[in-house]
Design a protein around this motif. Structure first.
Motif, PDB file in Angstrom:
ATOM      1  N   LEU A 292     -12.099   8.585  45.833  1.00  0.00           N
ATOM      2  CA  LEU A 292     -11.818   8.193  44.446  1.00  0.00           C
ATOM      3  C   LEU A 292     -11.886   9.382  43.493  1.00  0.00           C
ATOM      4  CD1 LEU A 292     -13.851   4.848  44.316  1.00  0.00           C
ATOM      5  CD2 LEU A 292     -11.419   5.183  44.814  1.00  0.00           C
ATOM      6  N   ASP A 293     -11.070   9.316  42.468  1.00  0.00           N
ATOM      7  CA  ASP A 293     -11.044  10.327  41.414  1.00  0.00           C
ATOM      8  C   ASP A 293     -11.840   9.786  40.225  1.00  0.00           C
ATOM      9  OD1 ASP A 293     -10.502  12.090  39.393  1.00  0.00           O
ATOM     10  OD2 ASP A 293      -8.377  11.527  39.207  1.00  0.00           O
ATOM     11  N   ALA A 294     -13.019  10.373  39.988  1.00  0.00           N
ATOM     12  CA  ALA A 294     -13.898   9.862  38.918  1.00  0.00           C
ATOM     13  C   ALA A 294     -13.220   9.964  37.556  1.00  0.00           C
ATOM     14  CB  ALA A 294     -15.218  10.627  38.919  1.00  0.00           C
ATOM     15  N   GLY A 295     -12.259  10.865  37.413  1.00  0.00           N
ATOM     16  CA  GLY A 295     -11.571  11.039  36.126  1.00  0.00           C
ATOM     17  C   GLY A 295     -10.696   9.849  35.757  1.00  0.00           C
ATOM     18  N   SER A 296     -10.056   9.246  36.753  1.00  0.00           N
ATOM     19  CA  SER A 296      -9.162   8.124  36.454  1.00  0.00           C
ATOM     20  C   SER A 296      -9.810   6.769  36.767  1.00  0.00           C
ATOM     21  CB  SER A 296      -7.853   8.263  37.239  1.00  0.00           C
ATOM     22  OG  SER A 296      -8.141   8.289  38.628  1.00  0.00           O
TER      23      SER A 296
ATOM     24  N   VAL B  25     -17.561 -13.920  30.146  1.00  0.00           N
ATOM     25  CA  VAL B  25     -18.239 -13.033  29.184  1.00  0.00           C
ATOM     26  C   VAL B  25     -17.570 -13.130  27.820  1.00  0.00           C
ATOM     27  CG1 VAL B  25     -19.068 -11.382  30.912  1.00  0.00           C
ATOM     28  CG2 VAL B  25     -16.805 -11.054  29.883  1.00  0.00           C
ATOM     29  N   GLU B  26     -18.318 -12.745  26.781  1.00  0.00           N
ATOM     30  CA  GLU B  26     -17.761 -12.746  25.412  1.00  0.00           C
ATOM     31  C   GLU B  26     -16.686 -11.672  25.272  1.00  0.00           C
ATOM     32  OE1 GLU B  26     -18.670 -14.961  23.113  1.00  0.00           O
ATOM     33  OE2 GLU B  26     -20.020 -15.843  24.612  1.00  0.00           O
ATOM     34  N   ARG B  27     -16.957 -10.505  25.828  1.00  0.00           N
ATOM     35  CA  ARG B  27     -16.073  -9.354  25.647  1.00  0.00           C
ATOM     36  C   ARG B  27     -15.843  -8.689  27.012  1.00  0.00           C
ATOM     37  NH1 ARG B  27     -19.606  -9.897  21.847  1.00  0.00           N
ATOM     38  NH2 ARG B  27     -21.216  -9.161  23.282  1.00  0.00           N
ATOM     39  N   ALA B  28     -14.660  -8.787  27.555  1.00  0.00           N
ATOM     40  CA  ALA B  28     -14.335  -8.036  28.771  1.00  0.00           C
ATOM     41  C   ALA B  28     -14.379  -6.549  28.425  1.00  0.00           C
ATOM     42  CB  ALA B  28     -12.959  -8.432  29.275  1.00  0.00           C
ATOM     43  N   LEU B  29     -14.862  -5.753  29.359  1.00  0.00           N
ATOM     44  CA  LEU B  29     -15.009  -4.313  29.106  1.00  0.00           C
ATOM     45  C   LEU B  29     -14.271  -3.528  30.179  1.00  0.00           C
ATOM     46  CD1 LEU B  29     -18.874  -4.189  28.413  1.00  0.00           C
ATOM     47  CD2 LEU B  29     -17.039  -4.228  26.698  1.00  0.00           C
ATOM     48  N   GLU B  30     -13.796  -2.370  29.804  1.00  0.00           N
ATOM     49  CA  GLU B  30     -13.247  -1.432  30.786  1.00  0.00           C
ATOM     50  C   GLU B  30     -13.857  -0.077  30.456  1.00  0.00           C
ATOM     51  OE1 GLU B  30      -9.536  -2.260  32.206  1.00  0.00           O
ATOM     52  OE2 GLU B  30      -9.164  -0.276  33.057  1.00  0.00           O
ATOM     53  N   LEU B  31     -14.643   0.465  31.375  1.00  0.00           N
ATOM     54  CA  LEU B  31     -15.482   1.630  31.072  1.00  0.00           C
ATOM     55  C   LEU B  31     -15.150   2.786  32.002  1.00  0.00           C
ATOM     56  CD1 LEU B  31     -18.749  -0.472  30.894  1.00  0.00           C
ATOM     57  CD2 LEU B  31     -17.619   0.585  28.928  1.00  0.00           C
ATOM     58  N   SER B  32     -15.026   3.971  31.434  1.00  0.00           N
ATOM     59  CA  SER B  32     -14.843   5.194  32.224  1.00  0.00           C
ATOM     60  C   SER B  32     -16.209   5.739  32.625  1.00  0.00           C
ATOM     61  CB  SER B  32     -14.089   6.234  31.398  1.00  0.00           C
ATOM     62  OG  SER B  32     -14.925   6.659  30.332  1.00  0.00           O
ATOM     63  N   MET B  33     -16.231   6.676  33.559  1.00  0.00           N
ATOM     64  CA  MET B  33     -17.497   7.314  33.916  1.00  0.00           C
ATOM     65  C   MET B  33     -18.080   8.026  32.695  1.00  0.00           C
ATOM     66  SD  MET B  33     -18.847   6.659  36.792  1.00  0.00           S
ATOM     67  CE  MET B  33     -20.177   7.778  36.386  1.00  0.00           C
TER      68      MET B  33
ATOM     69  N   PRO C 106     -19.832  10.936  48.571  1.00  0.00           N
ATOM     70  CA  PRO C 106     -18.732   9.979  48.814  1.00  0.00           C
ATOM     71  C   PRO C 106     -19.178   8.760  49.611  1.00  0.00           C
ATOM     72  CG  PRO C 106     -18.028  12.220  49.341  1.00  0.00           C
ATOM     73  CD  PRO C 106     -19.481  12.299  49.015  1.00  0.00           C
ATOM     74  N   GLN C 107     -19.968   8.987  50.659  1.00  0.00           N
ATOM     75  CA  GLN C 107     -20.331   7.886  51.552  1.00  0.00           C
ATOM     76  C   GLN C 107     -21.356   6.938  50.941  1.00  0.00           C
ATOM     77  OE1 GLN C 107     -21.183  11.064  51.862  1.00  0.00           O
ATOM     78  NE2 GLN C 107     -23.147  11.346  52.895  1.00  0.00           N
ATOM     79  N   HIS C 108     -21.958   7.323  49.828  1.00  0.00           N
ATOM     80  CA  HIS C 108     -22.935   6.444  49.174  1.00  0.00           C
ATOM     81  C   HIS C 108     -22.354   5.767  47.934  1.00  0.00           C
ATOM     82  CE1 HIS C 108     -26.406   7.061  51.738  1.00  0.00           C
ATOM     83  NE2 HIS C 108     -26.161   8.354  51.745  1.00  0.00           N
ATOM     84  N   GLY C 109     -21.024   5.873  47.738  1.00  0.00           N
ATOM     85  CA  GLY C 109     -20.394   5.051  46.703  1.00  0.00           C
ATOM     86  C   GLY C 109     -19.780   5.778  45.524  1.00  0.00           C
ATOM     87  N   TYR C 110     -19.578   7.055  45.622  1.00  0.00           N
ATOM     88  CA  TYR C 110     -19.027   7.833  44.515  1.00  0.00           C
ATOM     89  C   TYR C 110     -17.768   7.192  43.939  1.00  0.00           C
ATOM     90  CZ  TYR C 110     -16.913  11.798  42.046  1.00  0.00           C
ATOM     91  OH  TYR C 110     -16.345  12.611  41.093  1.00  0.00           O
ATOM     92  N   PRO C 111     -17.603   7.044  42.636  1.00  0.00           N
ATOM     93  CA  PRO C 111     -18.488   7.603  41.607  1.00  0.00           C
ATOM     94  C   PRO C 111     -19.576   6.660  41.109  1.00  0.00           C
ATOM     95  CG  PRO C 111     -16.455   6.860  40.584  1.00  0.00           C
ATOM     96  CD  PRO C 111     -16.329   6.569  42.066  1.00  0.00           C
TER      97      PRO C 111
END
Lengths: 372, 372
Positions: free
Chosen positions: A69-73, A82-90, A199-204
């Motif tokens: 995975l690319d943590a940037g994208s 939920v009251e407010r759906a969220l979309e969060l970057s790293m 990576p193997q433990h779930g990055y990011p």
């Protein structure tokens, strides 16, 4: 659908190694089990000396491929009831308040290959465990930000890892009851032992649920959905259940059963892994943990005689607790064991507590030592 | 002594899993092999996407326990046929000039479990490999500091790890011919991929010998001894040899044979690890390497038809080289392969090149893919 799926999983084995639908076996190890053992690594028991387990020594189990995975994208979606759906970057997540929790994680299937008959899956012996310090945002904080509806019953966590299990294509996904999801120590972690998640433990980003077997701590987390009815995905309803037979609906696997392990004393023989030790004083040591309650005692068995071990101070949270016992080794072959008890009164069994999927086998470890 | 030792090793196996002195077997996997597989971890093949392999994904083989060393009190001794014996702390070593080398390391036993009959040892399938950037002091610089006598023939490297193999108690130790020890790219490494060496990779200091199978790159290095006669330690004279039979003195294993591996396309089935892929275009990719000479070509086999892959620029030194091939997957079951050739003209074999210890099996990989 539940039983059909499991049946399909069994028929997936090659003719050479397993009869279609055979389920648990008393036969030898199969090629499929070796493939899983080669991918998923355990913690060499000498690493029990360490308070904290570094990456590469900490156990890893991945059902499918490790995503790249690319943590940037990458984004985390929080949606559903939920009251407010969220979309969060790293970048956004890293601005939220962070906590660090010391956690012993153990695979629910740890000890599986010691069972007889042997359920065929990842053939853990007894080293599917590790302890790390996980740092990230408390899940409860983000759920608070999103605002959970009053009729919510569970929270579903979905990872980026995908494949087929039991004939069912799916992304790895697990749910938690809402009361567990709101615990103060459940964390969305982006560092392990102070460094970027490997990576193997779930990055990011991964979930870490202290006290629960590892299947709850969803890696490569992409989506959190608050739901108003119990989640019925494959990894919740079919996998990770205590069942007596294939036809038994069973009960879900959740918290880690009390367990202890010992650093095998002396040195190993390369092939047999038998332990060889010189006569004289040796400090036996190991760790004990439980997801049900604090560890209250550890006994060490020397050729069947049980002696109380010295317990170090608790390490905090659901991290393992160190124990020691001085022993004077005299020549001969000795069988060493350790057995922990927790605050609920639960003690490790001496005999196997068999179940169809090979879950939660916390049977007492035995180490054979040749003193010469 | 050589044959006696190997015989003793075989008799160490439990009755349940191996006949005394049986050597290679056509039988099923044994408990001893599973124990080794649980300890020693391979590189999941999806990690071939990465130029550099992080700890926990890079393969690890340890003959004995991973030592728990204190870098503060640790010292490296350089002795033997030298003008000036040296004793160096980590602080002193870090003041010496440092180099960084990109290196693909592979276990000499990689591919062993695919052989028939199967030599019984660590049962690698084909993922005993990884590539890292190793930083530390050039060995040649330290040998120059010590001053090597003209009659020196080899340099012996001894690690802190100890145990019994083939009935012989010893510290892990290997030698290099003096001309190899003086190569500019042989390094005493204290960082891996820019971070402190992980415990399982040799903390605080290890040897890295680019181009040689991993057994040469002694971990947890404590002693370097310049010798005037060939070293005859267990890991040199008994283990790591190409032999046809138990009675064959054989030839020593040294440089890595040419090999390539592919990232299995699509997604896996959890238990069988069979690959499932949607029809349409897919970019096949992987890596190729050789310790004998530069990789000059990779062919990809699709159901037995070989096509030339595109090679990326060499990564430098003995690090693996990336290759790609676009493919349009049509429905059905397909067998994908890859086959590399190096500058010496060596090409991977399609059939096994069997030997008694299961060394250097660089037979072509086959990946079965179901397109549906």
């Amino acid at each position: 659908m539940t039983q059909t799926s499991r049946h399909e999983q069994s028929t997936g084995a090659s003719e050479a190694s397993a009869q279609p639908g055979a389920g648990p076996t008393t036969g030898p190890l199969t090629r499929e089990e070796l493939q899983l053992s080669a991918r998923n690594h355990s913690m060499p028991l000498e690493a029990l000396r360490r308070d904290v387990t570094p990456p590469g020594l900490h156990y890893v189990l991945t059902h499918f491929d490790i995503p790249d995975l690319d943590a940037g994208s990458w984004h985390l979606r929080i949606s559903g009831a939920v009251e407010r759906a969220l979309e969060l970057s790293m970048a956004a997540l890293r601005k939220d308040p962070a906590i660090t929790v010391p956690v012993t994680l153990e695979c629910a299937g740890n000890g599986r290959s010691l069972l007889s008959p042997r359920p065929m899956s990842q053939p853990w012996i007894q080293e599917g465990v590790g302890t790390a310090h996980w740092t990230g945002v408390p899940l409860a904080y983000l759920l608070g930000k999103a605002g959970v509806h009053q009729n919510a019953v569970e929270v579903v966590f979905t990872g980026a890892d995908a494949g087929v299990q039991g004939g069912v294509p799916h992304h790895y996904a697990r749910s938690l009851p809402i009361r567990e999801a709101l615990r103060a120590d459940v964390v969305l972690a982006y560092t392990m032992n102070g460094a970027e998640l490997p990576p193997q433990h779930g990055y990011p980003l991964r979930l870490v649920v202290p006290g629960w077997y590892g299947m709850a701590s969803v890696k490569w987390l992409e989506s959190i959905e608050v739901v108003t009815a119990p989640f019925t995905g494959y990894q919740q309803q079919v996998a990770y259940r205590y069942q007596e037979t294939a036809d038994d609906a069973g009960t879900p696997v959740s918290r880690i059963r009390v367990r202890s392990l010992m650093v095998p004393p002396g040195v190993p023989d390369f092939f047999t892994r038998n332990r060889i030790l010189a006569p004289g004083p040796v400090l036996l040591q190991g760790r004990a943990w439980s997801g049900e309650g604090a560890v209250t005692g550890v006994e060490v068995g020397i050729d069947g005689t049980w002696l109380p071990a010295q317990l170090d101070k608790p390490a905090g949270g659901f991290a393992w607790r160190k124990w020691t016992l001085p022993w004077v080794a005299d020549p001969g072959v000795h069988i060493l064991s350790c057995r922990a008890t927790d605050a609920t009164g639960a003690t490790q069994p001496l005999e196997q507590n068999w179940n169809y999927q090979g879950m939660g086998n916390n049977m007492v470890q035995q180490v054979s030592v040749t003193v010469e």
